[in-house]
Design a protein around this motif. Structure first.
Motif, PDB file in Angstrom:
ATOM      1  N   LYS A 241       0.583   1.139   7.315  1.00 18.95           N
ATOM      2  CA  LYS A 241       0.210   0.187   8.367  1.00 18.95           C
ATOM      3  C   LYS A 241       0.495   0.765   9.750  1.00 18.95           C
ATOM      4  O   LYS A 241      -0.325   0.647  10.670  1.00 18.95           O
ATOM      5  N   ALA A 419      -6.932   4.471   4.714  1.00 17.71           N
ATOM      6  CA  ALA A 419      -6.500   3.336   5.521  1.00 17.71           C
ATOM      7  C   ALA A 419      -6.990   3.459   6.962  1.00 17.71           C
ATOM      8  O   ALA A 419      -7.422   2.466   7.565  1.00 17.71           O
ATOM      9  N   PRO A 424      -7.685  -1.581   3.410  1.00 10.88           N
ATOM     10  CA  PRO A 424      -6.384  -2.252   3.599  1.00 10.88           C
ATOM     11  C   PRO A 424      -5.230  -1.381   3.104  1.00 10.88           C
ATOM     12  O   PRO A 424      -5.357  -0.681   2.089  1.00 10.88           O
ATOM     13  N   ASP A 427      -4.267  -1.600  -0.532  1.00 12.55           N
ATOM     14  CA  ASP A 427      -5.251  -1.013  -1.442  1.00 12.55           C
ATOM     15  C   ASP A 427      -5.180   0.509  -1.417  1.00 12.55           C
ATOM     16  O   ASP A 427      -5.324   1.166  -2.454  1.00 12.55           O
TER      17      ASP A 427
END
Length: 441
Positions: A241, A419, A424, A427
């Motif tokens: 992220k 990503a 995501p 995933d």
């Protein structure tokens, strides 16, 4: 390229003359040289095209000539793009023809264990004579008690960055944490000076960035048992992220397609502010001060410093790049190849190559930490200290064949690339976890 002058005992016409000049058989043994060589044999040595071109010039010219005089061996040094080495190795093993000795990067030797000759006699001699091998070099060059190659050198990565550009945005030293680098990178990209990194399928720069990045968040591929895959963790997901935002806000987004040369060219052309790399960018800028200039017209090399990849909640790491000379099992010149390896890896000969590297490469053994090359330029000195403090692919397990397969398939790199391109984070991590499970099955 300027090199430190050394006394070259191997300019004498043969091992017997070396002995006569330096004190007989005892002197030969002390330098790691065998007293007799396989005369009149051709040895084919396949290597990467070095990022320090002067080293290839040295090997193909002076070293090749010295080899003929000292050993009677005719040396053929072939250099190719490092990204093409693995396909050449595979082809040679399948056809059982090709180079007698092939240079491998990282834990590649683990992929070819059954196809490599036992090089233990040579490896043990060199290690004993030169202060012992670094753990990272020995781990990738051995399987159980078998040496599947002779460790050659270690190339470490640090972040090369433009000192003045970071100072302009308020950073007098390179940011030590990911949050600090994110802040700095946003400001630099807003000024048209992004960070440059690859998320592509390239052998060196991609793994040497994304593996330490993963570890710095506390992520890892497997447990210490080398069997239990644990990539799909909270730590890994958080790292992905953060990477997505970091890439968008700070990086040259064309890096998705970069190989190991693109970031060098981008840095030297002044289009990026920082990149994780070996010392080759600085060495090239210093070699051609009139060609690589800052926006103010000054030599760029005076504005380059090096720093370690930032630390995260899991710590601060690097991924050393050990190089290993693999003696191919199909070679019909086993004795001559070992004679050559003894000669080439001996201190007087290796020293010539090591000096030509100017700090780009560390030795595979600890004696080279004390070499005078590290006294020449303090900007390169940080590279000396990388080998003992790195992790290898497959952490926390061993860097074995399964770990090497994960590297070769770029699973960790692709996890982040997917990503970055919109998958995501959860995933992307699940996909990578499943791929690692398949590799370790």
């Amino acid at each position: 390229m300027a090199r430190i002058t050394r006394r070259r005992v191997l300019k004498l016409s043969g091992a017997g003359l070396v002995a006569a000049k330096t004190g007989g058989l005892a002197a030969i043994v002390a330098t790691g040289l065998a007293p007799a060589y396989a005369q009149g044999t051709n040895i084919h040595w396949l290597r990467w095209a070095d990022f320090v071109p002067a080293s290839d010039v040295l090997l193909k010219g002076q070293i090749t000539q010295e080899c003929k005089k000292a050993t009677g061996i005719t040396l053929n040094v072939e250099t190719i793009n490092a990204n093409d080495l693995q396909s050449r190795i595979t082809s040679a093993i399948q056809s059982r023809t090709g180079a007698d000795i092939t240079m491998a990067f990282g834990n590649w030797p683990q992929l070819y264990t059954e196809s490599l000759a036992d090089a233990g006699d040579v490896a043990e001699e060199i290690g004993k004579a030169q202060g012992g091998y670094y753990d990272v070099s020995k781990l990738v060059a051995t399987v159980g008690n078998k040496w599947i190659g002779v460790p050659w050198a270690i190339v470490g990565g640090l972040i090369a960055y433009r000192k003045s550009w970071f100072e302009e945005i308020g950073y007098n030293t390179f940011p030590e944490t990911w949050d600090a680098l994110l802040d700095a990178g946003k400001k630099l990209k807003a000024k048209g000076r992004p960070i440059g990194q690859t998320a592509g399928h390239t052998f060196g720069d991609a793994p040497s960035w994304w593996y330490p990045y993963l570890w710095s968040w506390g992520g890892k591929e497997v447990e210490a048992d080398g069997k239990t895959v644990v990539l799909n963790s909270r730590e890994t997901i958080e790292s992905v992220k953060f990477a997505v935002g970091f890439w968008k806000d700070t990086c040259d987004e064309g890096g998705l397609a970069w190989d190991d040369t693109n970031n060098n060219r981008a840095f030297l052309s002044g289009t990026i502010s920082a990149t994780n790399n070996g010392a080759s960018i600085y060495i090239e800028a210093k070699r051609k001060p009139e060609a690589y200039l800052t926006e103010k017209g000054a030599p760029m090399w005076n504005d380059i410093l090096h720093a370690r990849i930032p630390k995260g909640p899991g710590g601060q790491f690097n991924l050393p790049g050990p190089f290993t000379d693999m003696l191919m099992g199909y070679s019909k010149n086993q004795k001559a190849a070992k004679d050559f390896l003894r000669w080439m890896h001996s201190k007087p000969v290796f020293a010539e190559w090591f000096t030509s590297q100017q700090g780009y490469a560390d030795g595979a053994t600890r004696d080279w930490e004390k070499d005078k090359v590290w006294e020449v330029d303090p900007v390169l000195l940080p590279f000396r200290d990388l080998p003992p403090f790195g992790r290898l692919p497959g952490y926390a397990g061993p860097p074995n064949r399964k770990a090497a397969e994960v590297v070769t398939k770029y699973i960790i790199t692709d996890m982040y690339a997917k990503a970055i391109q919109g998958m995501p984070a959860e995933d992307a991590v699940k996909w990578a976890h499943d791929e690692v499970v398949s590799a370790y099955a």
